[in-house]
Design a protein around this motif. Structure first.
Motif, short mmCIF file in Angstrom:
data_model
loop_
_atom_site.label_atom_id
_atom_site.label_comp_id
_atom_site.label_asym_id
_atom_site.label_seq_id
_atom_site.Cartn_x
_atom_site.Cartn_y
_atom_site.Cartn_z
N ARG A 59 50.73 43.94 34.68
CA ARG A 59 51.24 44.31 35.51
C ARG A 59 49.96 45.41 36.22
O ARG A 59 49.40 45.30 37.70
CB ARG A 59 52.25 45.45 35.89
CG ARG A 59 54.07 44.34 35.24
CD ARG A 59 54.78 45.44 35.61
NE ARG A 59 54.55 46.71 34.90
CZ ARG A 59 55.67 46.03 33.77
NH1 ARG A 59 55.61 44.69 32.98
NH2 ARG A 59 55.58 47.08 32.39
N ALA A 60 49.62 45.97 35.17
CA ALA A 60 47.98 46.93 36.21
C ALA A 60 46.86 46.09 36.06
O ALA A 60 46.20 46.64 37.19
CB ALA A 60 47.47 47.73 35.00
N LEU A 61 46.68 44.70 36.48
CA LEU A 61 46.03 43.98 36.81
C LEU A 61 45.81 42.88 37.60
O LEU A 61 45.03 42.08 37.80
CB LEU A 61 45.48 42.76 35.25
CG LEU A 61 44.91 42.84 34.41
CD1 LEU A 61 44.78 41.74 33.05
CD2 LEU A 61 43.52 43.68 34.02
N GLU A 62 47.37 43.18 38.72
CA GLU A 62 47.49 42.72 39.38
C GLU A 62 46.70 43.32 40.43
O GLU A 62 46.75 43.86 40.99
CB GLU A 62 48.91 43.14 39.43
CG GLU A 62 50.14 42.23 39.16
CD GLU A 62 51.26 41.98 39.14
OE1 GLU A 62 51.40 43.25 40.12
OE2 GLU A 62 52.22 42.08 38.59
N LEU A 95 44.23 39.30 30.54
CA LEU A 95 43.52 38.98 31.36
C LEU A 95 42.95 37.65 31.34
O LEU A 95 42.80 36.91 32.39
CB LEU A 95 41.91 39.65 30.75
CG LEU A 95 42.11 40.92 30.99
CD1 LEU A 95 40.75 41.43 29.69
CD2 LEU A 95 41.83 41.26 31.87
N ARG A 96 43.49 37.23 30.33
CA ARG A 96 43.35 35.46 31.19
C ARG A 96 44.44 34.29 31.49
O ARG A 96 44.00 34.01 32.26
CB ARG A 96 43.70 34.90 29.01
CG ARG A 96 43.50 32.52 29.30
CD ARG A 96 43.22 33.02 27.74
NE ARG A 96 42.95 33.08 26.75
CZ ARG A 96 42.95 33.99 25.79
NH1 ARG A 96 43.83 34.14 25.34
NH2 ARG A 96 41.15 34.46 25.04
N PRO A 100 40.23 38.43 35.93
CA PRO A 100 40.05 39.15 37.97
C PRO A 100 38.11 38.39 37.57
O PRO A 100 37.98 38.08 36.08
CB PRO A 100 39.62 40.72 36.91
CG PRO A 100 39.72 40.62 36.09
CD PRO A 100 40.42 39.12 35.71
N PRO A 101 37.36 38.75 38.84
CA PRO A 101 36.47 38.16 39.02
C PRO A 101 35.61 38.23 37.76
O PRO A 101 34.14 37.95 37.94
CB PRO A 101 35.80 38.14 40.51
CG PRO A 101 37.56 38.02 41.43
CD PRO A 101 37.72 39.76 40.31
N HIS A 102 35.55 39.63 37.16
CA HIS A 102 34.81 40.79 36.65
C HIS A 102 35.29 41.71 35.58
O HIS A 102 36.35 42.43 36.67
CB HIS A 102 33.60 41.97 37.55
CG HIS A 102 32.46 42.21 37.18
ND1 HIS A 102 31.17 42.63 37.45
CD2 HIS A 102 31.66 42.39 35.56
CE1 HIS A 102 30.08 43.49 36.36
NE2 HIS A 102 31.14 42.55 35.38
N VAL A 103 34.89 41.54 34.78
CA VAL A 103 35.22 42.91 33.26
C VAL A 103 33.68 43.09 32.62
O VAL A 103 33.21 42.33 32.49
CB VAL A 103 35.88 41.41 32.55
CG1 VAL A 103 36.41 42.40 31.38
CG2 VAL A 103 37.19 40.80 33.11
N LEU A 104 34.24 44.15 33.00
CA LEU A 104 33.77 45.10 32.13
C LEU A 104 33.64 45.56 30.83
O LEU A 104 34.86 46.77 30.89
CB LEU A 104 32.75 46.42 33.34
CG LEU A 104 31.20 47.13 32.40
CD1 LEU A 104 30.45 47.05 33.41
CD2 LEU A 104 32.37 48.62 32.05
N ALA A 105 33.29 45.74 30.04
CA ALA A 105 33.79 46.18 28.81
C ALA A 105 33.10 47.48 27.90
O ALA A 105 31.93 47.21 28.00
CB ALA A 105 33.73 45.59 26.94
#
Length: 299
Positions: A59-62, A95-96, A100-105
């Protein structure tokens, strides 16, 4: 929408604030409602999510255009390594399902090592799991955070002795201020230039490496008293850490980490990392956490 996990922490709060100043929409993800108010005040949309809860993370990733991912080490957990791996697995699954277009860890120096580095092996696991995603990845590996010295400040101020697991005391090692990590993370999130390699690995530390002797001297200058650096004998580490409130499992992870540090295994990964430096000095960082830190110190 920029989604910042761990937005209530030292790094995430800086990232969320910088993105808001840049006029970007930010969803600040925190673990509890108690962390929400300051983020809402700067215009963030706030989401509360437990990283064990795949549905809450999803939900947070929507609607996310970019995500800053932080997976904290569970400080008081009986088995922090297993618990953190479960959080990573739940987050990566979410995430899978909707990448999203970009993930920074947010990761650590030494994360290229699969074993033998204690806590840092958990960040290796995070990076490894994230590489299964079909998206643009950035791993921002930070040196040891300067504010970690706050944990032993009460002892140093009360006894005039700064205990350290770094051996030998004169050895210089990389450190960084949390705000510099948060600021660089925003630069990388806003960088539209296609990376030369995937994942993109970026390291950050302060401009000058320091020793425990430097840390003790700087604290002493800030408070106007003599502080002496003390190398805690290796056999005393577990008991000292557990007396400080850490569980046995967490203490073991820290012991393994500092064994690796002292063996020279925790550093920039040669030939892989883009190297950046943060402008905050040790004196400036410690002044923010030392009582009466407004005193004059040498940089």
């Amino acid at each position: 929408m920029f989604v910042i996990f761990g937005a209530g922490g030292n790094v995430g709060r800086v990232s969320a604030s910088a993105l808001r100043r840049a006029g970007r929409d930010v969803r600040a993800v925190v673990r509890s409602a108690a962390q929400a108010a300051p983020l809402a005040q700067i215009g963030c949309e706030v989401a509360i999510a437990d990283l064990h809860d795949r549905a809450a993370v999803a939900r947070a990733l929507e609607g996310a255009s970019a995500v800053q991912m932080l997976c904290p080490v569970p400080r008081h957990d009986d088995d922090p390594a297993t618990t953190m791996r479960r959080m990573i697995d739940a987050s990566v699954d979410a995430l899978r399902a909707n990448p999203p277009p970009h993930v920074l860890a947010l990761s650590d120096y030494g994360a290229e090592h699969a074993s033998g580095t204690g806590i840092t092996t958990l960040f290796h696991y995070l990076e490894t799991r994230l590489t299964t995603l079909d998206t643009r990845l950035t791993f921002l590996r930070a040196a040891e955070h300067m504010h970690n010295w706050a944990r032993v400040l009460p002892v140093a101020l009360a006894k005039g002795v700064l205990p350290s697991l770094h051996h030998p005391l004169q050895k210089r090692f990389p450190t960084v201020a949390a705000p510099d990590v948060g600021a660089l993370a925003v630069q990388l999130l806003l960088d539209d230039k296609p990376p030369q390699r995937s994942p993109r690995v970026v390291s950050i530390e302060s401009e000058a490496r320091v020793s425990v002797i430097d840390v003790a001297r700087t604290i002493g200058e800030l408070v106007g008293q003599e502080i002496t650096a003390h190398a805690v004998p290796r056999e005393q580490w577990p008991a000292m850490l557990e007396a400080a409130g850490l569980g046995e499992g967490h203490a073991r992870l820290i012991v393994d980490l500092y064994d690796a540090h002292n063996a020279g295994r925790i550093d920039v990964q040669a030939g892989v990392s883009e190297r950046r430096t943060g402008p905050t000095t040790l004196a400036q960082a410690l002044a923010a956490i030392v009582p009466g830190g407004g005193a004059t110190v040498s940089a």
